[in-house]
Write an enzyme that holds these catalytic residues in place. Sequence first.
Site, PDB file in Angstrom:
ATOM      1  N   GLY A 284      89.649 -26.739  23.375  1.00 18.27           N
ATOM      2  CA  GLY A 284      90.726 -27.219  24.234  1.00 18.27           C
ATOM      3  C   GLY A 284      91.846 -27.851  23.427  1.00 18.27           C
TER       4      GLY A 284
ATOM      5  NE  ARG B 148      87.152 -22.811  25.478  1.00 12.97           N
ATOM      6  CZ  ARG B 148      86.976 -24.105  25.247  1.00 12.97           C
ATOM      7  NH1 ARG B 148      86.322 -24.517  24.188  1.00 12.97           N
ATOM      8  NH2 ARG B 148      87.455 -25.004  26.105  1.00 12.97           N
TER       9      ARG B 148
ATOM     10  CG  ASP C 259      79.894 -31.078  19.434  1.00  7.53           C
ATOM     11  OD1 ASP C 259      79.569 -31.701  18.411  1.00  7.53           O
ATOM     12  OD2 ASP C 259      79.102 -30.362  20.075  1.00  7.53           O
TER      13      ASP C 259
ATOM     14  CB  THR D 113      88.525 -33.329  21.782  1.00  7.35           C
ATOM     15  OG1 THR D 113      88.062 -33.412  23.137  1.00  7.35           O
ATOM     16  CG2 THR D 113      87.762 -34.354  20.955  1.00  7.35           C
TER      17      THR D 113
ATOM     18  CG  ASP E   4      86.764 -34.252  26.581  1.00  9.17           C
ATOM     19  OD1 ASP E   4      87.678 -34.405  27.419  1.00  9.17           O
ATOM     20  OD2 ASP E   4      86.118 -33.201  26.478  1.00  9.17           O
TER      21      ASP E   4
ATOM     22  CG  ASP F  87      83.508 -35.242  23.493  1.00 13.77           C
ATOM     23  OD1 ASP F  87      84.362 -35.018  22.612  1.00 13.77           O
ATOM     24  OD2 ASP F  87      83.057 -34.343  24.236  1.00 13.77           O
TER      25      ASP F  87
ATOM     26  NE  ARG G 244      82.239 -31.400  26.445  1.00 15.12           N
ATOM     27  CZ  ARG G 244      82.230 -30.863  25.230  1.00 15.12           C
ATOM     28  NH1 ARG G 244      82.368 -29.555  25.085  1.00 15.12           N
ATOM     29  NH2 ARG G 244      82.118 -31.614  24.163  1.00 15.12           N
TER      30      ARG G 244
END
Length: 319
Positions: A11, A72, A103, A125, A127, A129, A171
């Site tokens: 992303g 992707r 990740d 990212t 996120d 994360d 997510r």
Amino acid sequence: MKRIAVLTSGGDAPGMNAAIRAVVRNGIYHGLHVFGVYRGYTGLIQGDFKELSVGSVGDVIQRGGTILYSARCDEFRTEEGRQQAVEQLRKHQIDGLITIGGDGTFQGAKKLTELGFPTIGVPGTIDNDINGTDYTIGFDTAINTVIDAIDRIRDTATSHERTYIVEVMGRDAGDIALLAGLAGGAESILIPEVNSSLEEIVARLKHGADRGKKHSIIIVAEGVGSAVDIGRQVQKATGFETRITVLGHVQRGGTPTAFDRVLASRMGAKAVDLLLSGKKDMMVAIRNNEVLGIDFDEASGQKHHLDLSNHHLASILSI
């Protein structure tokens, strides 16, 4: 090391272009030829390489998204696909690769290092994360986008005396929901890391109503569940008029904040420095405002942990 390449994968995140710019210009400063790989690991397999100049990355530091595009790539998940990627890197005489992403991007980068190709990761990212770094590129911009939306929604919630359920990205991580909720004064913040019962949410809403509060904002991280379902349950249990807002991909785009531009610039430049010093199989991280390299195993092999003290603080401040 004479020729390096850089790609973005997964992303997109605001600040990726600033990181690309830093890689290119720090590389050229040190006498390297720097190549951009277009469309992530797909472009790596297909050999979609282009040498970048100082001018190639002019006027991009303020732009969201990624000028190298992203895609992707299921083919890269196979051993054959990864071998093709390495062959393309060898064909273009690339000595080291910098991957910017999350990740999944780092898992792919680690596979390349296992095949003997020096690779450094830069965490990009929204996120936030990724384990081992205080912040990832794009996170600060994303939470500011969410806060802006919360402020606007609160105006309407106040005018119509309604409860609004706002669903945000993340997510399986609650970082965006938690910090945006804390900064936006949300009455309840639902994140995957904390179990929040419907009874608890309803009790907080009714407590607010009892003291004369006419509106409320509830932030839901997408990893918890659908805001639509939660909104229906809340309205049924309270009888309060409830509206749903799913912010979606608006959180990914936009002009990166000053924080993200600086972070991306520092991280991108550090990635080049790590390659030049002979490092590989590492991710750039920021800890206590120090930019450093850590092993991929620490970054992608362990679960990211959220500081839950902020969740407790948000609960106190929203009474």
